[in-house]
Design an enzyme around this catalytic site. Structure first.
Site, PDB file in Angstrom:
ATOM      1  N   ASP A  86      -8.202  -7.363   0.219  1.00 54.20           N
ATOM      2  CA  ASP A  86      -7.235  -7.289   1.573  1.00 54.20           C
ATOM      3  C   ASP A  86      -7.833  -6.885   2.707  1.00 54.20           C
ATOM      4  O   ASP A  86      -8.809  -6.097   2.450  1.00 54.20           O
ATOM      5  CB  ASP A  86      -6.102  -6.638   1.327  1.00 54.20           C
ATOM      6  CG  ASP A  86      -6.355  -4.904   1.742  1.00 54.20           C
ATOM      7  OD1 ASP A  86      -7.043  -4.109   0.897  1.00 54.20           O
ATOM      8  OD2 ASP A  86      -5.963  -4.628   2.814  1.00 54.20           O
ATOM      9  N   GLN A 106     -11.160   7.161  -6.529  1.00 49.30           N
ATOM     10  CA  GLN A 106     -11.554   7.773  -5.376  1.00 49.30           C
ATOM     11  C   GLN A 106     -12.974   8.368  -5.775  1.00 49.30           C
ATOM     12  O   GLN A 106     -13.478   8.011  -6.940  1.00 49.30           O
ATOM     13  CB  GLN A 106     -10.679   8.593  -4.736  1.00 49.30           C
ATOM     14  CG  GLN A 106      -9.296   8.280  -4.183  1.00 49.30           C
ATOM     15  CD  GLN A 106      -9.579   7.405  -3.023  1.00 49.30           C
ATOM     16  OE1 GLN A 106     -10.848   7.614  -2.364  1.00 49.30           O
ATOM     17  NE2 GLN A 106      -8.623   6.684  -2.483  1.00 49.30           N
ATOM     18  N   CYS A 140      -7.150 -26.929   7.499  1.00 50.70           N
ATOM     19  CA  CYS A 140      -5.754 -26.257   8.180  1.00 50.70           C
ATOM     20  C   CYS A 140      -5.228 -27.201   9.265  1.00 50.70           C
ATOM     21  O   CYS A 140      -6.013 -27.893  10.040  1.00 50.70           O
ATOM     22  CB  CYS A 140      -6.173 -24.860   8.567  1.00 50.70           C
ATOM     23  SG  CYS A 140      -6.861 -24.811  10.375  1.00 50.70           S
ATOM     24  N   ASP A 176       0.715  -1.107  -0.049  1.00 45.83           N
ATOM     25  CA  ASP A 176       0.170  -0.008  -0.042  1.00 45.83           C
ATOM     26  C   ASP A 176       0.728   1.296   0.193  1.00 45.83           C
ATOM     27  O   ASP A 176       1.950   0.957   0.433  1.00 45.83           O
ATOM     28  CB  ASP A 176      -0.714  -0.059   1.310  1.00 45.83           C
ATOM     29  CG  ASP A 176      -1.772   1.049   1.203  1.00 45.83           C
ATOM     30  OD1 ASP A 176      -2.474   1.477   2.109  1.00 45.83           O
ATOM     31  OD2 ASP A 176      -2.212   1.635   0.173  1.00 45.83           O
ATOM     32  N   SER A 177       0.546   2.505  -0.403  1.00 41.88           N
ATOM     33  CA  SER A 177       1.194   3.549  -0.592  1.00 41.88           C
ATOM     34  C   SER A 177       1.605   4.171   0.661  1.00 41.88           C
ATOM     35  O   SER A 177       2.396   5.116   0.685  1.00 41.88           O
ATOM     36  CB  SER A 177       0.490   4.326  -1.769  1.00 41.88           C
ATOM     37  OG  SER A 177      -0.756   4.844  -1.315  1.00 41.88           O
ATOM     38  N   GLY A 181     -11.351   4.502  -1.149  1.00 42.62           N
ATOM     39  CA  GLY A 181     -12.059   5.154  -0.229  1.00 42.62           C
ATOM     40  C   GLY A 181     -13.547   4.700   0.229  1.00 42.62           C
ATOM     41  O   GLY A 181     -14.326   5.405   0.677  1.00 42.62           O
ATOM     42  N   GLY A 203      -1.218   5.790   1.945  1.00 44.40           N
ATOM     43  CA  GLY A 203      -2.321   6.800   1.807  1.00 44.40           C
ATOM     44  C   GLY A 203      -3.276   6.611   2.821  1.00 44.40           C
ATOM     45  O   GLY A 203      -3.745   7.371   3.458  1.00 44.40           O
ATOM     46  N   PHE A 204      -3.423   5.176   3.097  1.00 41.16           N
ATOM     47  CA  PHE A 204      -4.581   4.972   4.193  1.00 41.16           C
ATOM     48  C   PHE A 204      -4.319   5.466   5.684  1.00 41.16           C
ATOM     49  O   PHE A 204      -5.280   5.971   6.206  1.00 41.16           O
ATOM     50  CB  PHE A 204      -4.892   3.569   4.151  1.00 41.16           C
ATOM     51  CG  PHE A 204      -5.974   2.990   5.340  1.00 41.16           C
ATOM     52  CD1 PHE A 204      -5.746   2.441   6.404  1.00 41.16           C
ATOM     53  CD2 PHE A 204      -7.337   3.708   4.978  1.00 41.16           C
ATOM     54  CE1 PHE A 204      -6.790   2.268   7.277  1.00 41.16           C
ATOM     55  CE2 PHE A 204      -8.326   3.233   5.983  1.00 41.16           C
ATOM     56  CZ  PHE A 204      -7.906   2.747   7.195  1.00 41.16           C
ATOM     57  N   CYS A 233     -12.514 -27.950   7.809  1.00 46.55           N
ATOM     58  CA  CYS A 233     -11.338 -27.417   7.458  1.00 46.55           C
ATOM     59  C   CYS A 233     -10.259 -27.942   7.334  1.00 46.55           C
ATOM     60  O   CYS A 233      -9.753 -28.834   8.128  1.00 46.55           O
ATOM     61  CB  CYS A 233     -11.280 -26.000   8.563  1.00 46.55           C
ATOM     62  SG  CYS A 233     -10.060 -24.933   8.310  1.00 46.55           S
ATOM     63  N   CYS A 273      -7.220 -27.251  12.806  1.00 48.89           N
ATOM     64  CA  CYS A 273      -8.387 -28.028  12.834  1.00 48.89           C
ATOM     65  C   CYS A 273      -7.970 -29.407  12.578  1.00 48.89           C
ATOM     66  O   CYS A 273      -8.557 -30.171  13.012  1.00 48.89           O
ATOM     67  CB  CYS A 273      -9.484 -27.485  11.793  1.00 48.89           C
ATOM     68  SG  CYS A 273      -9.992 -25.940  11.985  1.00 48.89           S
TER      69      CYS A 273
END
Lengths: 415, 403
Positions: free
Chosen positions: B279, B202, B319, B105-106, B229, B108-109, B317, B322
């Site tokens: 994400d 945006q 995994c 991610d940049s 956004g 920005g968030f 599941c 589990c």
């Protein structure tokens, strides 16, 4: 179970314990350490990450202090703690207390002993204790005992005598209760040697406990600070001399490499592995060498390396978990130090653990600085593997009569 | 399929996405991303490993779960350990030893999440570091420069992010600025052959603003688009309409990345609306609070009701958690101070998300996505009529009815 000694060298016992486990088909080497766990799990590690570690011990240590509060669920589960925690493949030894978190004194009576879990105090009479063990079904368990007296403090003879009397009484009660239960008969009770720093009480404890049909012996109350070391070690030798050769001797509260060797020389077989955990909790990695037959060039490099390591206690970072306020030792490096920020070497060159094969000191440093959970995971993997490697080297040194070299190597790195 | 007009791409940017199948009713697509560190099947959920670590699980564990792309965060990594060090460590891949793909991610968030510590101007975002009080300016050029050093396979433009609950001229300002910043990012990008720069649409919750943004940004030469956004404090009704509007105007032959979306229901609905990549910190974060994700919602394993529940979290599941452990054991472990408890749940929750996406994809490829959606909602809500209104409406808008 059957303990057979391969050889005894200067008081050090090398051998195997056979016919262990519910099916009687497992074997354990001695001297050895037990896998340290908290609430039935290696600290920080899931089954997946635990099993990337090479040289895992055959037996894990569970602590009653962390499991007692769950005994109702375990009783309903019926299938025993090994399966419950997802470790059916390991042998299990259940100790009373957690060696890392000391428990408050003053809670042992003639009828009961208390353990301290995260949910609070659990008081146990012999019946309750055995009922809990019946739910847990470990392979071995430490008998209920009065361990409030250790060699540290000057003990009154009266108190030392009481600790021995009480522990013997608990032992006889528990043995009797064991007779009445088929499930409990499948576990072995480990008798506990008490007596503080009073020689005659220690000897009495050893002789009397040895008369009972126990599976082995736990040497309790021998942990302490260096000041009282000589006394303790002397007591220890005297005690083990009284014990039968064909039963394992465990010790609690001793886990540092130098102290381990001292105890092995005095007839101790099995140790707890909480030291690598304490190292992990202070953001450190074990780096001490146990390579007692390196090539000469390596020795020179290593010696220079050891001299360069600056020992100091990291006072800036608080340790999060209970009782890891131990000072950093010279067996380890502190990854929080700024000098590791750009160090792209593994923690220990040549180490075959997952962390050293995949990551750098710089990465671990970053994880510690940013308070990331992965730091604990990776350090625990390395520290356990390094520690288990140390025990392997002890056995190898004993086999090839080189323990003196190993001892000297460790001594040079200790201080 | 709902009537849309997707503009053909006007540029010659390399196509990193190959469409494998499309739902004949909804806008759902199954595809494959071709990225420098290997292929990634879409739709895909990308777990978030903010500071070069997936929160207590090792790279090996993450790989074993089938994860082929995860996130790192430029703002955090830019401060600690810093781009120079990461470059010396052979990029973020080398630093954390992750063999598969990374998306960064940049930063920005963080403008929204750390709004008290930041100030936005045309130049960029000025942050005051929470660690040492130092000021840093994160400009489009700086963000791209850091991401170039990190070497992630997908990098995001720096966008001017406003919270979705903000209204008024600030939203329009941020939208136009994001376009200008996109152009500055494209100009500053030193490694277009190795790293794919995505634009971020945006425009807040304003259909006109968003449409303008879509029109402008799709004129730019980028390999992929993110829908930004959203996933803040807005109502779900507004949320889905903006997602649908965005996908209706994004090119079909480029990936659509819906940022910050991770609840199971949202994932399924937004796949139906035409999104390919997602994400969210939710699954990994909620794991650390003792919550395990299941097809019917979640289990708060610290609660007493699980004390003697000897079943695994989810019978179906695959995994490691589990396979080996019961709810009762996890309950006991969660009440201890052993961090292993958190790792067990992190493993499970990531597995849950990835298994969900896999199942979604299979249903699209096998041409039974609408049935899958109905089954999913039935399991999650018990009855199609109990499905949240917004989801029912969103699905209906692309031709999937629930009853």
């Amino acid at each position: 179970m059957k303990l057979s000694l391969t050889k005894v060298v200067n008081g050090c016992r090398l051998g195997k314990i056979k016919n262990l486990g519910k099916a009687g088909d497992r074997t354990m080497d001695i001297p050895s350490c037990l896998l340290y766990t908290k609430t039935g799990s290696a600290p920080h590690l899931t089954h997946q990450t635990l099993h990337t570690i090479h040289g895992l011990p055959a037996m894990a240590q569970l602590t009653l202090s962390s499991l007692a509060e769950h005994h109702e669920a375990l009783a309903e589960y019926k299938e025993g703690i090994g399966k419950f925690i997802g470790m059916p493949e390991l042998l299990l030894y259940c100790s009373l207390h957690d060696p890392v978190s000391p428990c408050p004194a003053g809670y042992v009576t003639n009828k009961s002993v208390s353990v301290w879990g995260l949910g609070g105090r659990v008081e146990m009479t012999a019946s309750k204790f055995m009922a809990i063990q019946q739910a847990l079904q470990p392979d071995w368990f430490q008998c209920l005992s009065d361990g409030e007296v250790n060699c540290e403090e000057a003990t009154s003879i009266k108190r030392a005598r009481k600790s021995v009397d009480r522990s013997l009484l608990f032992l006889d009660n528990c043995l009797r209760l064991q007779e009445e239960s088929e499930v409990l008969r499948r576990s072995a009770i480990i008798g506990v040697i008490e007596g503080g720093d009073v020689m005659e009480e220690r000897l009495r404890s050893a002789r009397e406990t040895a008369k009972r049909p126990v599976g082995g012996f736990l040497l309790d109350g021998f942990q302490g600070n260096p000041a009282t070391q000589e006394t303790r070690l002397h007591l220890l030798s005297s005690v083990t001399a009284e014990l039968p050769e064909d039963k394992p001797r465990l010790i609690c509260g001793v886990s540092r490499p130098d102290e381990v060797l001292e105890c092995i020389e005095r007839g101790v077989d099995l140790f707890e592995s909480f030291f690598p955990y304490q190292v992990t909790e202070r953001g450190c990695a074990l780096t001490f060498s146990f390579d007692y037959q390196p090539n000469p060039e390596e020795t020179l490099l290593q010696q220079n390396g050891i001299q360069e390591e600056i020992k100091y206690v990291d006072q800036t970072k608080k340790i999060k978990t209970t009782s890891c306020n131990q000072e950093m030792t010279s067996f380890e490096i502190n990854l929080k130090e700024k000098k590791y920020q750009e160090d792209f070497d593994p923690l220990v060159r040549g180490c075959s653990c997952y962390c050293c094969k995949n990551h750098t000191r710089a990465y671990i440093h970053h994880l510690l600085v940013t308070n990331e959970l992965l730091a604990g995971v990776l350090l625990m993997m390395h520290n356990f593997e390094h520690y288990f490697g140390f025990f392997h080297s002890i056995r190898e040194a004993l086999k090839s009569d080189r323990l003196a070299q190993l001892k000297e190597l460790i001594r040079r790195q200790a201080s | 399929m709902a009537a849309t007009v997707s503009p053909t791409s006007l540029e010659s940017a390399p196509r990193i996405m190959r469409l494998v199948a499309e739902c004949s009713r909804s806008r759902a697509r199954a595809g494959e991303l071709r990225l420098p560190h290997g292929p990634v099947a879409t739709p895909v959920f990308m777990p978030v490993g903010t500071q070069a670590t997936m929160k207590g699980i090792t790279a090996e564990q993450l790989d074993a779960l089938g994860c082929r792309i995860c996130l790192g965060n430029t703002y955090h990594l830019g401060l600690r350990p810093g781009p120079e060090l990461i470059q010396k460590a052979h990029g973020l891949h080398g630093f954390m030893n992750w063999p598969h793909n990374l998306l960064t991610d940049s930063g920005g968030f963080q403008m929204v999440s750390l709004v008290s510590l930041s100030e936005v101007t045309e130049e960029g975002v000025r942050f005051r570091s929470p660690y040492d009080g130092d000021e840093t300016l994160l400009s489009p050029e700086k963000s791209v420069e850091i991401q170039n050093a990190l070497g992630s396979d997908i990098i995001m433009q720096l966008d001017d992010v406003v919270s979705s609950t903000v209204t008024g001229p600030r939203v329009e300002e941020a939208m136009y600025r994001s376009i200008r910043w996109l152009d500055r990012c494209i100009a500053a990008h030193q490694r277009p052959d190795k790293q794919n720069l995505f634009a971020i649409i945006q425009g807040g919750l304003d259909a006109d603003l968003r449409t303008t943004c879509l029109e402008e940004m799709t004129k730019r030469d980028v390999p992929g688009f993110a829908i930004g956004g959203l996933s803040g404090g807005e109502s779900k009704g507004q949320f889905w309409r903006m997602v649908a509007l965005s996908t209706s105007r994004l090119p079909k032959d480029k990936p659509r990345y819906l940022m910050g979306v991770g609840y199971a229901t949202d994932l399924v609905v937004c796949v139906a609306l035409g999104c390919d990549m997602f994400d969210c910190v939710f699954p990994t974060r909620t794991a650390r609070f003792g919550s395990a994700l299941v097809p019917t919602g979640n289990l708060q394993l610290k609660k007493k009701q699980y004390e003697k529940d000897f079943r695994p979290i989810d019978n179906d599941c695959a995994c490691p958690t589990c396979q080996k452990h019961s709810r009762a054991f996890l309950h006991a472990l969660l009440h201890s101070d052993n961090t292993a408890a958190l790792h067990h749940l992190t493993v499970h929750n990531i597995a849950y998300q990835l298994q969900l996406m896999s199942a979604v994809r299979a249903s699209i490829v096998e041409k039974r996505f609408p049935d899958f959606v109905r089954d999913f909602m039935g399991t999650m809500y018990g009855d199609p009529t109990l499905c949240p209104t917004w989801a029912t409406e969103a699905l209906a808008s692309v031709g999937i009815t629930l009853s």
